[in-house]
Design a protein around this motif. Structure first.
Motif, PDB file in Angstrom:
ATOM      1  N   GLN A   1       1.207  11.647 -10.467  1.00 51.24           N
ATOM      2  CA  GLN A   1       2.344  11.933  -9.888  1.00 51.24           C
ATOM      3  C   GLN A   1       2.917  10.683  -8.661  1.00 51.24           C
ATOM      4  O   GLN A   1       4.183  10.596  -8.493  1.00 51.24           O
ATOM      5  CB  GLN A   1       2.490  13.053  -8.973  1.00 51.24           C
ATOM      6  N   LEU A   2       2.038   9.882  -8.325  1.00 52.54           N
ATOM      7  CA  LEU A   2       2.339   8.801  -7.478  1.00 52.54           C
ATOM      8  C   LEU A   2       2.567   7.441  -8.106  1.00 52.54           C
ATOM      9  O   LEU A   2       2.029   7.194  -9.230  1.00 52.54           O
ATOM     10  CB  LEU A   2       1.305   8.702  -6.387  1.00 52.54           C
ATOM     11  N   PRO A   3       3.402   6.741  -7.785  1.00 57.16           N
ATOM     12  CA  PRO A   3       3.722   5.389  -8.181  1.00 57.16           C
ATOM     13  C   PRO A   3       2.254   4.553  -8.667  1.00 57.16           C
ATOM     14  O   PRO A   3       1.521   4.509  -7.895  1.00 57.16           O
ATOM     15  CB  PRO A   3       4.576   4.609  -7.203  1.00 57.16           C
TER      16      PRO A   3
ATOM     17  N   GLN B   1       0.740  -1.274   0.088  1.00 55.29           N
ATOM     18  CA  GLN B   1       0.155   0.064   0.063  1.00 55.29           C
ATOM     19  C   GLN B   1       0.870   1.276   0.144  1.00 55.29           C
ATOM     20  O   GLN B   1       2.146   1.234   0.151  1.00 55.29           O
ATOM     21  CB  GLN B   1      -0.890   0.059   1.377  1.00 55.29           C
ATOM     22  N   PHE B   2       0.254   2.637  -0.034  1.00 53.64           N
ATOM     23  CA  PHE B   2       1.111   3.639  -0.113  1.00 53.64           C
ATOM     24  C   PHE B   2       1.991   3.976   0.957  1.00 53.64           C
ATOM     25  O   PHE B   2       2.984   4.810   0.880  1.00 53.64           O
ATOM     26  CB  PHE B   2       0.121   4.729  -0.170  1.00 53.64           C
ATOM     27  N   ASP B   3       1.909   3.192   2.036  1.00 53.67           N
ATOM     28  CA  ASP B   3       2.696   3.688   3.265  1.00 53.67           C
ATOM     29  C   ASP B   3       4.062   2.880   2.801  1.00 53.67           C
ATOM     30  O   ASP B   3       5.065   3.519   3.300  1.00 53.67           O
ATOM     31  CB  ASP B   3       2.113   2.731   4.568  1.00 53.67           C
TER      32      ASP B   3
ATOM     33  N   ASN C   1      -3.772  10.092  -8.372  1.00 57.79           N
ATOM     34  CA  ASN C   1      -2.896  10.916  -8.582  1.00 57.79           C
ATOM     35  C   ASN C   1      -1.566  10.407  -9.648  1.00 57.79           C
ATOM     36  O   ASN C   1      -0.853   9.925  -9.133  1.00 57.79           O
ATOM     37  CB  ASN C   1      -2.367  11.355  -7.255  1.00 57.79           C
TER      38      ASN C   1
ATOM     39  N   PHE D   1       5.676   3.271   0.041  1.00 58.51           N
ATOM     40  CA  PHE D   1       6.407   4.007  -0.933  1.00 58.51           C
ATOM     41  C   PHE D   1       6.756   5.583  -0.142  1.00 58.51           C
ATOM     42  O   PHE D   1       7.558   6.080  -0.168  1.00 58.51           O
ATOM     43  CB  PHE D   1       5.436   4.577  -2.154  1.00 58.51           C
ATOM     44  N   LEU D   2       5.686   5.767   1.030  1.00 54.96           N
ATOM     45  CA  LEU D   2       5.806   6.728   1.818  1.00 54.96           C
ATOM     46  C   LEU D   2       7.112   6.711   2.575  1.00 54.96           C
ATOM     47  O   LEU D   2       7.927   7.562   2.993  1.00 54.96           O
ATOM     48  CB  LEU D   2       4.910   6.926   2.683  1.00 54.96           C
ATOM     49  N   MET D   3       7.515   5.320   3.051  1.00 52.42           N
ATOM     50  CA  MET D   3       8.348   4.946   3.868  1.00 52.42           C
ATOM     51  C   MET D   3       9.796   4.879   3.128  1.00 52.42           C
ATOM     52  O   MET D   3      10.863   4.731   3.539  1.00 52.42           O
ATOM     53  CB  MET D   3       8.268   3.795   4.776  1.00 52.42           C
ATOM     54  N   ASN D   4       9.673   4.569   1.810  1.00 44.42           N
ATOM     55  CA  ASN D   4      10.753   4.077   1.084  1.00 44.42           C
ATOM     56  C   ASN D   4      11.005   5.232  -0.242  1.00 44.42           C
ATOM     57  O   ASN D   4      10.617   4.979  -1.265  1.00 44.42           O
ATOM     58  CB  ASN D   4      10.773   2.851   0.458  1.00 44.42           C
ATOM     59  N   LEU D   5      11.493   6.437   0.252  1.00 44.81           N
ATOM     60  CA  LEU D   5      11.656   7.316  -0.775  1.00 44.81           C
ATOM     61  C   LEU D   5      12.531   7.133  -1.959  1.00 44.81           C
ATOM     62  O   LEU D   5      11.978   7.369  -3.038  1.00 44.81           O
ATOM     63  CB  LEU D   5      12.373   8.612  -0.220  1.00 44.81           C
TER      64      LEU D   5
ATOM     65  N   GLU E   1      10.353   4.978  -4.217  1.00 38.43           N
ATOM     66  CA  GLU E   1       9.395   6.133  -4.850  1.00 38.43           C
ATOM     67  C   GLU E   1      10.165   6.669  -6.154  1.00 38.43           C
ATOM     68  O   GLU E   1       9.418   6.833  -7.065  1.00 38.43           O
ATOM     69  CB  GLU E   1       8.664   7.063  -4.044  1.00 38.43           C
TER      70      GLU E   1
END
Lengths: 395, 358
Positions: free
Chosen positions: B295-297, B241-243, B293, B245-249, B252
């Motif tokens: 812009q997001l993976p 989930q998105f978390d 969005n 990608f949030l945690m792995n810049l 991303e």
């Protein structure tokens, strides 16, 4: 008015505009500098990723964070996580406090499994904000708690406590105080020789106990937690992160909020002891309107100049009320754009914001009256046995 | 639906122009279109072939669906250039077996060389099944040739000791491994540069800029035409989930390594051909982050795009792909895209390849 007077006025107005622009620039760099100085992360990626980032994030009010990713991750994986945020009760809540509790409420709506709100009447007394422990305790129960409940917190997941009445916390404070030294506490809080020992105990121990409390076995054990704070409180969180690590707990995450502009303008914080700097949630709509009318704005003393140059909403106390509290993001952006372009004058903004505030106060005060009957549903009464259990210390 | 129809068409029906192909949203991240057009025209005048390259190393965990993205894209690029300009094109897939061995202990090398052979066979199978004429080569087949070694020596002499070029070489490895690589004289990076320096167009993931830039600088010094890199969009793990990608810049930004199934320890979050069952693939896609969005993976859309390229390959055509537009303008819902990706992967990739794999 003669030509000379007009020119003088124009000159003053020009100077006023430049001063406000300078204050705006100073504010912007203050927050940016603080963020990099303290090694905090920007919230831009949170805004991009969170399904419901909430207006406090999208409008840049919550502008920096530390480790909030771990909260997001726990939330996505439906694991427990907690929020801790409180205040020292010295009077009724004002719109500055509301922003913090709006953040806490947003976090609860996002999925926080536990919200704890410590009301530090010991701090109010020790810092001289309140004449006695008893007075601060009374304010907590009569003024503060009903307002917090009225904001819409879920009683199943919200625990409020007044330090004096949750005496077990002091055992925990003693326990954690061994993770610190006096010199460290002094370094972080800037204590003075004239400070009383109680304040040292509160800063160095009781406050930490409140922050780390949700991770005790009585509340389900170790879990990520987050504390929404102003940038000035970041050192306290650093200290609690340090202590958490020493006691094998999870260092709390933090969300850093910008200060709402007091009614007197930038640099004047909303304060309970200076009633005209803030709108209190107990103010009558009429009083609120009066305060807004006299509030500092980002506009020009000359309407013609404001139409020509526009206003500077970033330094405006009235626009700040709008930014922190009202309108949808789209409406808010459009409104501030119109403000900046000179399309709207401050008198109109004051009128609109007064209406929003009056509506909010009426609703809030109605809900607050009802909330008084439910105070007991929110009060934390869980005994803290673990801290006196030898197994707990053997961990 | 018969996935085996029109297999191995020599000349696919091309319905897309070069600039459209190189502008395909969410397939191509960056490409120097004008330079590529100029280069093709020059090759046309010289009556030479336009040399394309996609190179990959590997681990021991299998062939990812993400490698297919590059095979299929380079095949489409070759078809479009040949069709639009009528010139000769040489689409090369390099399986870097020697380079792959460098990441493992010596007792693994024999096994890894065999894996390289299998991978080569797999790429040839993909080429034939999806109607491409890919030239699949093993690094071990040319690395020890005199011409390569001569070129490597020239490249090494120019790179080592040149501060600017060395800085680029340092960036080809994680910071923690810079000194180890320096001690080895940046052998891996220099071989990579020597391999790609004679190519016209190199297709790869964005992270390869660290090889491509020094190569372009060296081209000028050695009198080659500068390499023109085309970067495809990053590969993202599935079933997170998105978390994540949030945690792995870094993921991303650059994704995981497309051709290494075990990149970032995410092998259970990849579709590995011949290993991941249709059911598991569907589960991964079902549980993947799917943002609206752009812009997001968007790992689901990425897989749907690979499957669409595969479908066109089976159909013997190269046509525009409008999935991203349909999704981001709301013509296709999240549920529809997910379902589409699940069905397409099964029908155009997993099943036809399973039927063809030995």
């Amino acid at each position: 008015m003669n030509v000379v007077d007009m020119e003088a006025m124009r000159e003053t107005a020009e100077q006023d505009y430049e001063d406000k622009a300078r204050i705006r620039d100073q504010e912007i760099s203050y927050y940016q500098d603080k963020r990099s100085e303290m090694g905090l992360d920007s919230t831009e990626r949170l805004v991009k990723y969170l399904p419901n980032p909430g207006h406090l994030l999208t409008r840049g009010i919550i502008y920096a964070h530390k480790d909030f990713e771990q909260i997001v991750s726990a939330n996505v994986q439906r694991k427990p996580w907690a929020v801790v945020s409180g205040l020292n009760p010295s009077g009724p809540l004002h719109f500055g406090h509301k922003a913090v509790f709006d953040t806490v409420l947003w976090l609860q709506q996002m999925g926080a499994t536990l919200v704890q709100i410590p009301l530090t009447n010991d701090e109010s007394y020790l810092t001289g904000k309140s004449a006695s422990l008893a007075e601060a305790r009374r304010i907590a129960y009569e003024d503060v708690i009903p307002s917090i409940i009225a904001m819409g917190f879920d009683p199943e997941r919200t625990q409020i406590y007044v330090h004096s009445d949750y005496k077990d916390l002091y055992n925990l404070a003693i326990h954690f105080s061994k993770g610190l030294t006096y010199s460290k506490v002094r370094g972080v809080f800037g204590l003075q020789p004239s400070d009383n020992p109680g304040l040292i105990f509160f800063r160095g121990a009781a406050q930490l106990a409140s922050i780390l409390l949700p991770q005790l076995p009585e509340f389900g054990g170790l879990k990520p937690s987050v504390v929404p704070v102003g940038i000035d409180q970041h050192p306290y969180i650093l200290l609690s992160r340090d202590v958490a690590s020493k006691f094998d707990m999870i260092p709390p995450a933090e969300l850093i909020m910008k200060f709402a502009i007091g009614l007197g303008g930038p640099g004047v914080k909303m304060s309970a002891s200076q009633p005209d700097t803030a709108i209190f949630l107990t103010d009558s709509p009429k009083d609120a309107q009066r305060k807004i009318k006299r509030a500092f704005t980002g506009g020009s003393p000359l309407a013609s100049m404001q139409r020509e140059k526009g206003a500077i909403p970033d330094v405006c106390a009235v626009c700040s009320l709008l930014t922190y509290n009202f309108m949808t993001d789209e409406e808010w952006r459009t409104y501030l754009d119109r403000c900046s372009s000179g399309d709207i004058l401050c008198s109109e903004t004051k009128k609109i914001v007064s209406e929003y505030v009056a509506d909010y106060l009426s609703d809030h005060q109605r809900a607050r009256e009802k909330a008084k009957a439910h105070v007991d549903d929110f009060i934390l009464k869980t005994p803290l046995n673990s801290v006196l259990d030898v197994k707990f210390h053997a961990r | 639906m018969n996935p085996m129809r029109n297999v191995a068409l020599e000349r696919p029906e091309v319905q897309v122009k070069l600039n459209e192909l190189l502008n395909e949203t969410l397939v191509v991240e960056h490409s120097p279109i004008a330079d590529i057009e100029d280069r093709i025209k020059r090759r046309q005048q010289d009556q030479g072939a336009v040399a394309l390259l996609y190179g990959e190393t590997y681990d021991t965990l299998g062939n990812t669906i993400d490698s297919l993205k590059y095979y299929l894209f380079i095949g489409r690029l070759a078809a479009v250039i040949a069709s639009q300009y009528g010139c000769s094109v040489q689409p090369n897939i390099l399986v870097a077996d020697i380079a792959a061995c460098r990441n493992f202990a010596e007792d693994m090398h024999e096994h890894l060389m065999a894996v390289g052979q299998d991978r080569c066979a797999f790429a040839k199978l993909v080429s034939s099944l999806y109607g491409m004429n890919l030239n699949v080569i093993l690094m071990s087949e040319f690395l020890h040739t005199t011409s390569f070694q001569d070129r490597l020596e020239k490249v090494s002499q120019l790179c080592l000791g040149n501060n600017e070029l060395e800085k680029w070489l340092e960036q080809t490895v994680p910071e923690s491994k810079v000194e180890t690589e320096r001690a080895k004289g940046f052998q891996y990076a220099l071989e990579e540069i020597t391999t790609i320096i004679e190519m016209d167009i190199k297709v790869g993931p964005p992270r390869e800029i660290f090889y491509d830039e020094p190569t372009r600088m060296l081209s000028q010094l050695l009198g080659y035409d500068p390499l023109l890199p085309v970067y495809l969009t990053p590969t993202y793990p599935l079933g997170v989930q998105f978390d994540y990608f949030l945690m792995n810049l870094e993921v991303e930004k650059y994704g995981v390594t497309a051709y290494k199934a075990g990149s970032k320890g995410m092998q259970n979050h990849r579709i590995i051909i011949g290993k991941t069952s249709p059911r598991d693939a569907a589960k991964l896609l079902q549980e993947s982050f799917l943002p609206t969005n752009p812009q997001l993976p968007n790992p689901v859309l990425d897989i749907a795009l690979i499957a669409e390229m595969a479908r066109q390959g089976l159909d013997g055509r190269v046509a525009p792909i409008d999935l991203p537009q349909r999704f981001y303008t709301g013509d296709m819902s999240e549920a529809q895209l997910r379902e589409h990706a699940i069905r397409s992967v099964q029908a155009f990739i997993i099943e036809p390849l399973a039927a063809s794999l030995p």
